[in-house]
Design a protein around this motif. Sequence first.
Motif: not given
Length: 58
Positions: A31, A34-42, A45
């Motif tokens: 988790e 995934l949260n780290d990757q989501t933050e980096k992706h956001e 972008n």
Amino acid sequence: MSSSSSREKIASQIALSSSRMALTAFERHIEEKLNDQTEKHETANSKPKVNLNETKSF
């Protein structure tokens, strides 16, 4: 219940408890990743905000 059977039951419960703790730790790790990757992706972008009401100079 014989002492041998009792020991086996206790050992089984300990093993099950250890497995649950390991699974919980792994779930938390996944988790977090995934949260780290989501933050980096956001962040990657996100576009700079544009003021549409700003006067344009050509």
